[in-house]
Design an enzyme around this catalytic site. Structure first.
Site, PDB file in Angstrom:
ATOM      1  N   ARG A  56       0.607  -1.144   0.022  1.00  0.00           N
ATOM      2  CA  ARG A  56      -0.098  -0.034  -0.022  1.00  0.00           C
ATOM      3  C   ARG A  56       0.810   1.227  -0.096  1.00  0.00           C
ATOM      4  O   ARG A  56       0.312   2.204  -0.444  1.00  0.00           O
ATOM      5  CB  ARG A  56      -0.910   0.051   1.330  1.00  0.00           C
ATOM      6  CG  ARG A  56      -2.086   1.244   1.160  1.00  0.00           C
ATOM      7  CD  ARG A  56      -2.980   0.820   2.100  1.00  0.00           C
ATOM      8  NE  ARG A  56      -2.826  -0.102   3.192  1.00  0.00           N
ATOM      9  CZ  ARG A  56      -2.585   0.294   4.371  1.00  0.00           C
ATOM     10  NH1 ARG A  56      -1.961   1.530   4.535  1.00  0.00           N
ATOM     11  NH2 ARG A  56      -2.093  -0.509   5.371  1.00  0.00           N
ATOM     12  N   TYR A 109     -17.111  18.044 -13.161  1.00  0.00           N
ATOM     13  CA  TYR A 109     -17.169  16.408 -13.124  1.00  0.00           C
ATOM     14  C   TYR A 109     -18.272  16.136 -12.154  1.00  0.00           C
ATOM     15  O   TYR A 109     -18.018  16.505 -11.060  1.00  0.00           O
ATOM     16  CB  TYR A 109     -16.036  15.470 -13.249  1.00  0.00           C
ATOM     17  CG  TYR A 109     -16.396  13.943 -13.108  1.00  0.00           C
ATOM     18  CD1 TYR A 109     -16.701  13.368 -14.395  1.00  0.00           C
ATOM     19  CD2 TYR A 109     -16.138  13.457 -11.972  1.00  0.00           C
ATOM     20  CE1 TYR A 109     -17.111  12.285 -14.341  1.00  0.00           C
ATOM     21  CE2 TYR A 109     -16.625  12.052 -11.968  1.00  0.00           C
ATOM     22  CZ  TYR A 109     -16.927  11.391 -13.245  1.00  0.00           C
ATOM     23  OH  TYR A 109     -17.149  10.385 -13.160  1.00  0.00           O
ATOM     24  N   ASP A 185      -8.418  20.129 -12.723  1.00  0.00           N
ATOM     25  CA  ASP A 185      -8.594  18.755 -13.312  1.00  0.00           C
ATOM     26  C   ASP A 185      -8.027  18.886 -14.926  1.00  0.00           C
ATOM     27  O   ASP A 185      -8.965  19.617 -15.478  1.00  0.00           O
ATOM     28  CB  ASP A 185     -10.204  18.674 -12.980  1.00  0.00           C
ATOM     29  CG  ASP A 185     -10.494  17.266 -13.570  1.00  0.00           C
ATOM     30  OD1 ASP A 185      -9.819  16.533 -14.434  1.00  0.00           O
ATOM     31  OD2 ASP A 185     -11.558  16.508 -13.083  1.00  0.00           O
ATOM     32  N   LYS A 210      -9.168   8.077 -18.752  1.00  0.00           N
ATOM     33  CA  LYS A 210      -9.528   8.577 -20.269  1.00  0.00           C
ATOM     34  C   LYS A 210      -8.411   8.530 -20.888  1.00  0.00           C
ATOM     35  O   LYS A 210      -7.828   7.571 -21.137  1.00  0.00           O
ATOM     36  CB  LYS A 210     -10.212   9.961 -19.784  1.00  0.00           C
ATOM     37  CG  LYS A 210     -11.283   9.993 -18.665  1.00  0.00           C
ATOM     38  CD  LYS A 210     -12.370   9.364 -18.925  1.00  0.00           C
ATOM     39  CE  LYS A 210     -13.312   9.243 -17.497  1.00  0.00           C
ATOM     40  NZ  LYS A 210     -13.620  10.462 -16.772  1.00  0.00           N
TER      41      LYS A 210
HETATM   42  C1  LIG Z   1     -14.107  10.804 -15.466  1.00  0.00           C
HETATM   43  C2  LIG Z   1     -13.783  12.000 -14.824  1.00  0.00           C
HETATM   44  C3  LIG Z   1     -13.155  12.007 -13.279  1.00  0.00           C
HETATM   45  C4  LIG Z   1     -13.296  10.707 -12.449  1.00  0.00           C
HETATM   46  O1  LIG Z   1     -12.463   9.838 -12.837  1.00  0.00           O
HETATM   47  P1  LIG Z   1     -12.767   8.302 -12.586  1.00  0.00           P
HETATM   48  O2  LIG Z   1     -11.474   7.666 -13.135  1.00  0.00           O
HETATM   49  O3  LIG Z   1     -13.792   7.830 -13.299  1.00  0.00           O
HETATM   50  O4  LIG Z   1     -12.825   8.069 -11.117  1.00  0.00           O
HETATM   51  C5  LIG Z   1     -12.894  13.185 -12.808  1.00  0.00           C
HETATM   52  N1  LIG Z   1     -12.711  14.359 -13.680  1.00  0.00           N
HETATM   53  C6  LIG Z   1     -13.185  14.333 -14.980  1.00  0.00           C
HETATM   54  C7  LIG Z   1     -13.030  15.748 -15.956  1.00  0.00           C
HETATM   55  C8  LIG Z   1     -13.660  13.145 -15.770  1.00  0.00           C
HETATM   56  O5  LIG Z   1     -13.923  12.890 -16.814  1.00  0.00           O
END
Ligand SMILES: *Cc1c(COP(=O)(O)O)cnc(C)c1O
Length: 394
Positions: A56, A109, A185, A210
């Protein structure tokens, strides 16, 4: 470490995605980092005094990805991988002190917004949501006359799914003047298209699920910072709250990262072509894409991004007896190549009407369709859209 920070800084990002995070150039070393499946590590002495300790705390399969992502974001330190984008959001929000003020885009998000809202409802922090494209409105919430200044400014730009563009330089400067930490983000842009640290942010967040992984086969998140103190706090949070990455996912993410530059180049070019064609299609009521000169975020995006990303949103026009939302659902069902699924940033083009998710704020129009353009041939993608739109008649 295969590339030093100085070497990486001298290379273009398209090279860094390929060259970073390789094992040492030594006889019989593999050219790719191995996948290490172990929950614990031998110490060097009888009491175990190695550096890794326990699964961890660290894993050798995380290191090359963390090193590569740190270099790509122009950070002085390696990034931190997490179990998901939202595990990274949770860790980043832990930097808000108890009772502190968090300023966040009202169109962040949806998961980030739900988490912040729940923390606020429990009294852990005060949440102020803002239209992130309205710089004056954000400034007013960062340091209101006679009110408490913000502890954290959360940025997402372009926002998911409204594609609002924040003035990152101006907002980070104002946030710092108010004493706030800035988290951006950067999921939609990737470090190849936007570099929030260079624009002033303290911490960059990715849903690695993504574009960075890029094949819709892993769920992961990451944070990157150049601030050693912030990184230590985030690492401690990850270790104690346990939102760690699985080694296989980390290995797949690095494999995906190798083609990031090609994928981003192709999908951005295709998104621009599709946006231009959709803009004038009679079944499309309106379109959001910062790459279109008519988009309200266009000039700002140009000043801080090296492209415009490959997510675009259309609002479907009502047709015949169908509402815009019904027209959207029917069009999506008629598609044969585009995949009707949530998520974005993969090699395959994905499409969805966002309001089918109950967590999506009501301020997102119910006829809004989000499209994540993949790397297929753009004419094939267009032909599929055209035939699906034609099924609506009108
Ligand atoms: C998908 C997404 C998240 C969350 O990520 P996960 O991997 O699904 O937990 C956060 N911010 C944005 C802009 C996203 O598109």
């Amino acid at each position: 470490m295969s590339l030093s920070e100085q070497q990486a800084a001298a290379l273009s990002a398209e090279t860094v995605v390929v060259a970073a995070g390789r094992p040492p150039r030594e006889r019989d070393e593999p050219v790719n980092p191995p996948l290490v499946l172990s929950s614990t590590y031998f110490g060097t002495g009888p009491l175990g005094d190695g550096d890794r300790g326990y699964g961890r705390y660290s894993n050798p399969t995380w290191d090359p990805f963390e090193e590569a992502l740190g270099q790509l974001e122009g950070a002085a330190l390696p990034g931190l991988l997490y179990a998901s984008g939202l595990a990274a959001v949770s860790s980043a929000l832990s930097l808000v002190p108890a009772g502190g003020v968090l300023v966040m885009p009202s169109h962040s998000y949806a998961g980030s917004l739900v988490m912040a809202t729940e923390l606020a409802e429990k009294g852990f922090l005060e949440l102020r949501t803002v239209d992130i494209a309205d710089t004056d409105a954000v400034l007013a919430q960062l340091a209101p006359a006679g009110g408490r200044p913000a502890s954290m400014l959360w940025l997402e730009s372009p926002t998911n799914p409204m594609l609002g563009v924040a003035d990152i330089r101006a907002l980070t400067a104002a946030a710092h003047a108010a004493g706030a930490v800035v988290v951006t983000d950067n999921t939609f842009s990737t470090p190849l298209v936007q570099q929030p640290l260079a624009l002033g942010s303290d911490v960059v967040l990715h849903s690695v699920t993504k574009y960075l992984s890029g094949h819709s086969d892993v769920v992961l998140g990451a944070l990157v910072t150049s601030d050693a103190g912030l990184r230590a706090s985030l690492l401690h949070h990850r270790t104690i709250h346990g939102g760690i990455a699985g080694p296989f996912e980390a290995w797949l993410a690095l494999r995906g990262l190798r083609t990031l530059a090609l994928r981003v180049e192709r999908s951005q070019a295709s998104a621009a072509v599709l946006a231009e064609r959709l803009r004038t299609h009679p079944r499309v009521g309106s379109i959001r894409f910062p790459g279109l000169p008519t988009d309200p975020g266009h000039e700002r995006a140009k000043s801080q991004m090296k492209g415009f990303g490959s997510v675009l949103c259309i609002e479907m026009a009502p047709v015949g007896g169908l509402s815009g939302a019904d027209a959207a659902d029917r069009m999506i069902r008629a598609l044969k190549l585009w995949l009707p699924a949530t998520s974005l940033g993969g090699v395959e083009s994905l499409i969805e009407r966002r309001r089918r998710h109950t967590a999506e704020p009501a301020s997102v129009p119910d006829n809004l369709v989000r499209m994540s353009v993949g790397i297929e041939n753009v004419e094939d993608l267009w032909a599929d859209l055209e035939q699906a739109l034609a099924t609506l008649g009108g």
